[in-house]
Design a protein around this motif. Structure first.
Motif: not given
Length: 400
Positions: A98, A65, A186, A176
């Motif tokens: 994530p 991320v 994100v 991402l």
């Protein structure tokens, strides 16, 4: 049980090689064969896809991320040259989840909710904390935060920073895994038996007389006490000097003289950056100022900003209840960097490290806005009110 982290960075011309070297630097310092998570902050001078491919070639199966920035910060301090900076984390006490919410331009709130829903679907009810990297050039950052909270809950602890583009204000990027986005948010959910401390301070002080917002729409401040919004600067600086504010001078002035908004649950006023002023005297800010709000002109100084950065770090450390910090992530407004200048920017990070430890792996970036609970409150969940900030330093400390 353990939590390990490391920070690496690299500079150069070739985007792929810089990505490889930054991640390899972090991996070597981690002392492990692989990691669970890579947080990546990069200058937009690099081809974003090539840079990320370079990082991924080393990080392999780790979740990735991050975002583009207006300047990178590592354990040794702010980096003077454009760079790629990477924090690697490996842990059997934290699970990292994530996700992404796209198309902020269509609806920032919907994008935030989509992100929250995506992470919550994978994390379930065990979700403990949340980190986000929104694009605020594409839409209202405060609404993106609201969308995340629509999904995760009104009092959920959220920290983060808005992506930058080296102070160009044209286009930012979010990462991402192996994909580069723009106009998206994100996020990263954290699950597990770990401790987190959050410090939030800006150090700007109110000057002049409080004024009520009598007309506004989103991020556009039209009238104060029935007068054009620009009058708050005209009254303070004088009409002659205020004429220059209708150019880019206002954005420069905002570094030292932003607007502050009184808000329940916060000892400090919530900062709002004025960006432009139109022919009617309406001011467009970096985030909304609702009608009925009470605002004041704020004054910033290097000395106060450094002082409160250390206090914010001390506050974050207190929340760890004696545990040793294992990783520090900083979201620091680009306006603070401009206030300090290249010569003094390191003093703020050094002050933070007096509290968190100079050897604790530290990664951060200069943002276009910050996200954090008001006052850093996350222990009393009913008083945890995550919000969108400007000109503020947010310090997130992780421990076992």
């Amino acid at each position: 049980m353990s939590l390990k982290s490391s920070v690496g960075f690299s500079q150069g011309e070739d985007a792929y090689i810089v990505g490889v070297n930054a991640c390899q630097d972090a991996l070597t310092k981690l002392g492990e064969s692989d990691a669970d998570l890579a947080i990546v902050f990069s200058s937009v001078q690099y081809d974003q896809e090539k840079m990320l491919a370079g990082v991924r070639s080393v990080s392999k199966n780790a979740s990735v991320v991050g975002c583009s920035t207006a300047g990178e910060i590592v354990t040794t301090g702010p980096l003077n040259k454009r760079s790629v900076a990477v924090m690697l984390l490996r842990s059997d006490v934290i699970k990292f989840v994530p996700g992404v919410g796209e198309n902020i331009a269509a609806s920032p709130r919907a994008a935030g909710k989509a992100l929250g829903d995506a992470v919550k679907t994978k994390a379930g009810s065990e979700l403990k904390a949340f980190m986000m990297f929104p694009d605020v050039l594409a839409g209202n950052g405060a609404d993106t935060v609201r969308g995340v909270l629509d999904s995760l809950g009104e009092h959920f602890p959220v920290v983060g920073g808005a992506a930058g583009d080296d102070f160009k204000f044209q286009k930012t990027y979010q990462y991402l895994d192996d994909k580069v986005y723009s106009g998206a948010v994100v996020g990263l959910g954290l699950i597990g038996n770990f401790k987190m401390g959050i410090g939030v301070k800006h150090g700007w002080i109110p000057v002049g007389v409080p004024q009520k917002v009598t007309k506004s729409a989103g991020a556009v401040l039209h009238e104060l006490e029935g007068r054009p919004a620009i009058s708050i600067y005209e009254d303070y600086f004088g009409a002659e000097e205020a004429k220059q504010l209708r150019t880019e001078t206002l954005a420069k002035l905002a570094i030292t003289y932003p607007l502050g908004m009184r808000i329940a649950g916060s000892e400090e006023m919530l900062i709002r950056d004025p960006i432009t002023v139109d022919q009617y005297g309406s001011i467009t800010c970096a985030a909304e100022i609702p009608e009925g709000s009470e605002i004041q002109l704020m004054l910033g100084s290097r000395e106060d900003a450094i002082k409160v950065a250390k206090v914010a770090a001390q506050n974050a450390m207190e929340q760890l209840a004696g545990s040793q910090p294992k990783a520090v992530v900083i979201f620091n407004c680009i306006a603070r960097n401009k206030l300090f200048g290249q010569e003094h920017a390191g003093e703020e990070i050094s002050a933070i490290q007096e509290a968190v430890g100079r050897d604790t792996p530290l990664l951060g970036f200069y943002t276009y806005g910050e996200q954090a609970p008001l006052g850093g409150e996350s222990r009393n969940i009913e008083k945890c009110n995550s919000a969108f900030h400007n000109e503020t330093v947010v310090i997130c400390v992780l421990a076992e």
